[in-house]
Design a protein around this motif. Structure first.
Motif, PDB file in Angstrom:
ATOM      1  N   GLN A 139       0.788  -1.240   0.000  1.00 25.29           N
ATOM      2  CA  GLN A 139       0.000   0.000   0.000  1.00 25.29           C
ATOM      3  C   GLN A 139       0.817   1.286   0.000  1.00 25.29           C
ATOM      4  O   GLN A 139       0.310   2.356   0.311  1.00 25.29           O
ATOM      5  N   ARG A 140       2.105   1.188  -0.350  1.00 18.56           N
ATOM      6  CA  ARG A 140       2.876   2.417  -0.570  1.00 18.56           C
ATOM      7  C   ARG A 140       2.390   3.051  -1.869  1.00 18.56           C
ATOM      8  O   ARG A 140       2.053   2.344  -2.817  1.00 18.56           O
ATOM      9  N   VAL A 141       2.371   4.379  -1.882  1.00 19.34           N
ATOM     10  CA  VAL A 141       2.060   5.098  -3.111  1.00 19.34           C
ATOM     11  C   VAL A 141       3.340   5.833  -3.497  1.00 19.34           C
ATOM     12  O   VAL A 141       3.841   6.663  -2.750  1.00 19.34           O
ATOM     13  N   ILE A 142       3.876   5.486  -4.661  1.00 20.80           N
ATOM     14  CA  ILE A 142       5.123   6.081  -5.147  1.00 20.80           C
ATOM     15  C   ILE A 142       4.774   6.913  -6.372  1.00 20.80           C
ATOM     16  O   ILE A 142       4.289   6.371  -7.376  1.00 20.80           O
ATOM     17  N   TYR A 143       5.004   8.216  -6.267  1.00 25.52           N
ATOM     18  CA  TYR A 143       4.673   9.112  -7.380  1.00 25.52           C
ATOM     19  C   TYR A 143       5.959   9.759  -7.862  1.00 25.52           C
ATOM     20  O   TYR A 143       6.678  10.377  -7.091  1.00 25.52           O
ATOM     21  N   TYR A 144       6.237   9.577  -9.141  1.00 22.83           N
ATOM     22  CA  TYR A 144       7.429  10.173  -9.752  1.00 22.83           C
ATOM     23  C   TYR A 144       6.981  11.344 -10.615  1.00 22.83           C
ATOM     24  O   TYR A 144       6.179  11.188 -11.542  1.00 22.83           O
ATOM     25  N   TYR A 145       7.492  12.551 -10.284  1.00 16.56           N
ATOM     26  CA  TYR A 145       7.211  13.752 -11.071  1.00 16.56           C
ATOM     27  C   TYR A 145       8.301  13.865 -12.129  1.00 16.56           C
ATOM     28  O   TYR A 145       9.455  14.155 -11.811  1.00 16.56           O
ATOM     29  N   ALA A 146       7.946  13.632 -13.363  1.00 22.52           N
ATOM     30  CA  ALA A 146       8.929  13.578 -14.453  1.00 22.52           C
ATOM     31  C   ALA A 146       9.640  14.919 -14.651  1.00 22.52           C
ATOM     32  O   ALA A 146      10.866  14.968 -14.749  1.00 22.52           O
ATOM     33  N   ASP A 147       8.890  16.011 -14.716  1.00 22.17           N
ATOM     34  CA  ASP A 147       9.512  17.318 -14.966  1.00 22.17           C
ATOM     35  C   ASP A 147      10.515  17.680 -13.872  1.00 22.17           C
ATOM     36  O   ASP A 147      11.598  18.177 -14.155  1.00 22.17           O
ATOM     37  N   ALA A 148      10.146  17.455 -12.620  1.00 21.55           N
ATOM     38  CA  ALA A 148      11.012  17.810 -11.487  1.00 21.55           C
ATOM     39  C   ALA A 148      12.005  16.696 -11.147  1.00 21.55           C
ATOM     40  O   ALA A 148      12.874  16.891 -10.299  1.00 21.55           O
ATOM     41  N   GLN A 149      11.853  15.532 -11.761  1.00 20.33           N
ATOM     42  CA  GLN A 149      12.690  14.357 -11.470  1.00 20.33           C
ATOM     43  C   GLN A 149      12.708  14.064  -9.973  1.00 20.33           C
ATOM     44  O   GLN A 149      13.741  13.798  -9.372  1.00 20.33           O
ATOM     45  N   THR A 150      11.534  14.135  -9.366  1.00 18.15           N
ATOM     46  CA  THR A 150      11.370  13.976  -7.918  1.00 18.15           C
ATOM     47  C   THR A 150      10.431  12.820  -7.640  1.00 18.15           C
ATOM     48  O   THR A 150       9.406  12.668  -8.315  1.00 18.15           O
ATOM     49  N   THR A 151      10.776  12.019  -6.638  1.00 17.28           N
ATOM     50  CA  THR A 151       9.924  10.898  -6.234  1.00 17.28           C
ATOM     51  C   THR A 151       9.318  11.188  -4.869  1.00 17.28           C
ATOM     52  O   THR A 151      10.019  11.573  -3.941  1.00 17.28           O
ATOM     53  N   HIS A 152       8.010  11.007  -4.772  1.00 16.42           N
ATOM     54  CA  HIS A 152       7.263  11.232  -3.526  1.00 16.42           C
ATOM     55  C   HIS A 152       6.620   9.904  -3.148  1.00 16.42           C
ATOM     56  O   HIS A 152       5.742   9.417  -3.853  1.00 16.42           O
ATOM     57  N   THR A 153       7.088   9.330  -2.033  1.00 17.37           N
ATOM     58  CA  THR A 153       6.555   8.047  -1.569  1.00 17.37           C
ATOM     59  C   THR A 153       5.747   8.279  -0.302  1.00 17.37           C
ATOM     60  O   THR A 153       6.224   8.904   0.640  1.00 17.37           O
ATOM     61  N   THR A 154       4.509   7.780  -0.296  1.00 14.66           N
ATOM     62  CA  THR A 154       3.655   7.865   0.887  1.00 14.66           C
ATOM     63  C   THR A 154       3.472   6.440   1.417  1.00 14.66           C
ATOM     64  O   THR A 154       3.060   5.548   0.677  1.00 14.66           O
ATOM     65  N   TYR A 155       3.793   6.255   2.693  1.00 14.07           N
ATOM     66  CA  TYR A 155       3.679   4.939   3.326  1.00 14.07           C
ATOM     67  C   TYR A 155       2.331   4.816   4.031  1.00 14.07           C
ATOM     68  O   TYR A 155       1.732   5.832   4.419  1.00 14.07           O
ATOM     69  N   PRO A 156       1.863   3.585   4.239  1.00 13.50           N
ATOM     70  CA  PRO A 156       0.561   3.388   4.884  1.00 13.50           C
ATOM     71  C   PRO A 156       0.473   4.028   6.280  1.00 13.50           C
ATOM     72  O   PRO A 156      -0.601   4.431   6.704  1.00 13.50           O
ATOM     73  N   ASP A 157       1.606   4.141   6.985  1.00 11.58           N
ATOM     74  CA  ASP A 157       1.582   4.735   8.331  1.00 11.58           C
ATOM     75  C   ASP A 157       1.569   6.264   8.296  1.00 11.58           C
ATOM     76  O   ASP A 157       1.574   6.926   9.333  1.00 11.58           O
ATOM     77  N   GLY A 158       1.589   6.855   7.077  1.00 16.90           N
ATOM     78  CA  GLY A 158       1.527   8.308   6.947  1.00 16.90           C
ATOM     79  C   GLY A 158       2.858   8.977   6.664  1.00 16.90           C
ATOM     80  O   GLY A 158       2.897  10.157   6.344  1.00 16.90           O
ATOM     81  N   LEU A 159       3.968   8.255   6.786  1.00 15.69           N
ATOM     82  CA  LEU A 159       5.276   8.821   6.470  1.00 15.69           C
ATOM     83  C   LEU A 159       5.318   9.185   4.989  1.00 15.69           C
ATOM     84  O   LEU A 159       4.859   8.415   4.142  1.00 15.69           O
ATOM     85  N   GLU A 160       5.856  10.381   4.691  1.00 14.72           N
ATOM     86  CA  GLU A 160       6.057  10.796   3.300  1.00 14.72           C
ATOM     87  C   GLU A 160       7.537  11.041   3.089  1.00 14.72           C
ATOM     88  O   GLU A 160       8.196  11.672   3.907  1.00 14.72           O
ATOM     89  N   LEU A 161       8.052  10.524   1.984  1.00  9.75           N
ATOM     90  CA  LEU A 161       9.472  10.632   1.651  1.00  9.75           C
ATOM     91  C   LEU A 161       9.590  11.264   0.268  1.00  9.75           C
ATOM     92  O   LEU A 161       8.979  10.790  -0.679  1.00  9.75           O
ATOM     93  N   LEU A 162      10.367  12.360   0.202  1.00  4.18           N
ATOM     94  CA  LEU A 162      10.609  13.014  -1.085  1.00  4.18           C
ATOM     95  C   LEU A 162      12.082  12.908  -1.415  1.00  4.18           C
ATOM     96  O   LEU A 162      12.931  13.200  -0.567  1.00  4.18           O
ATOM     97  N   GLN A 163      12.372  12.474  -2.633  1.00  2.00           N
ATOM     98  CA  GLN A 163      13.751  12.338  -3.099  1.00  2.00           C
ATOM     99  C   GLN A 163      13.917  13.220  -4.328  1.00  2.00           C
ATOM    100  O   GLN A 163      13.205  13.063  -5.318  1.00  2.00           O
ATOM    101  N   PHE A 164      14.869  14.174  -4.229  1.00  4.58           N
ATOM    102  CA  PHE A 164      15.095  15.152  -5.279  1.00  4.58           C
ATOM    103  C   PHE A 164      16.291  14.753  -6.136  1.00  4.58           C
ATOM    104  O   PHE A 164      17.151  13.998  -5.695  1.00  4.58           O
ATOM    105  N   PRO A 165      16.399  15.299  -7.351  1.00  2.00           N
ATOM    106  CA  PRO A 165      17.497  14.917  -8.242  1.00  2.00           C
ATOM    107  C   PRO A 165      18.886  15.292  -7.714  1.00  2.00           C
ATOM    108  O   PRO A 165      19.869  14.681  -8.102  1.00  2.00           O
TER     109      PRO A 165
END
Length: 179
Positions: free
Chosen positions: A46-72
């Motif tokens: 149930q992780r939601v991993i969203y990759y923003y192509a223009d910004a080359q950024t990945t935003h992962t939301t975990y079921p417990d509510g933790l959000e992780l953003l990884q920048f280029p």
């Protein structure tokens, strides 16, 4: 929309705007590839991993509510459900922001800076020295026990580890030298 069912059981739905949605055979994994290049994955855990192509950024939301953003640039941000945020910079400096207003920064050289909600700051240097900044004074504490304080009115007070106390006025004139 066009829907395909592949021989391995996967389903691929292609929408008019070019967006594609792929659903695994067991329906545990969904991948949506948007027309703009963004990609959204929903994983079996149930992780939601969203990759923003223009910004080359990945935003992962975990079921417990933790959000992780990884920048280029390799910067990583963590947003915790309790309101705490952590940023890890490319140089490995780490900043933490707590929901109560407390902040702390850890530098690669070992220096730590802590800032209270009221603005008071404590800096602990890797060489063992410590600084305390408040609205009333700035104080430096040395590993040998010496403490130097500069008050907001400009007065300076130094207490040496030997017991000597030296007080100077705003112009730097000695007003007390107790040995």
């Amino acid at each position: 929309k066009v829907e395909e069912v592949l021989t391995d059981g996967r389903r691929i739905i292609t929408f008019r705007n070019g967006t594609k949605k792929e659903i695994s055979a067991d329906k545990s994994m969904t991948t949506i590839t948007f027309f703009n290049g963004d990609v959204k994955k929903i994983t079996p855990d149930q992780r939601v991993i969203y990759y923003y192509a223009d910004a080359q950024t990945t935003h992962t939301t975990y079921p417990d509510g933790l959000e992780l953003l990884q920048f280029p640039n390799n910067q990583i941000e963590k947003h915790y459900p309790d309101g705490t945020q952590e940023i890890v910079f490319p140089d490995h400096t780490v900043k933490r922001f707590y929901s109560d207003g407390f902040k702390e920064t850890f530098f690669p050289d070992g220096t730590v800076v802590k800032v209270e909600k009221n603005g008071d700051k404590i800096v602990v240097f890797s060489n063992g020295q410590k600084e305390v900044h408040t609205a009333q004074f700035k104080r430096r504490e040395y590993p040998d026990g010496t403490v130097k304080t500069v008050y907001c009115n400009g007065r300076q007070e130094t207490k040496y580890s030997t017991g000597q106390v030296l007080i100077k006025d705003v112009e730097g004139n000695i007003i007390l030298d107790k040995k």
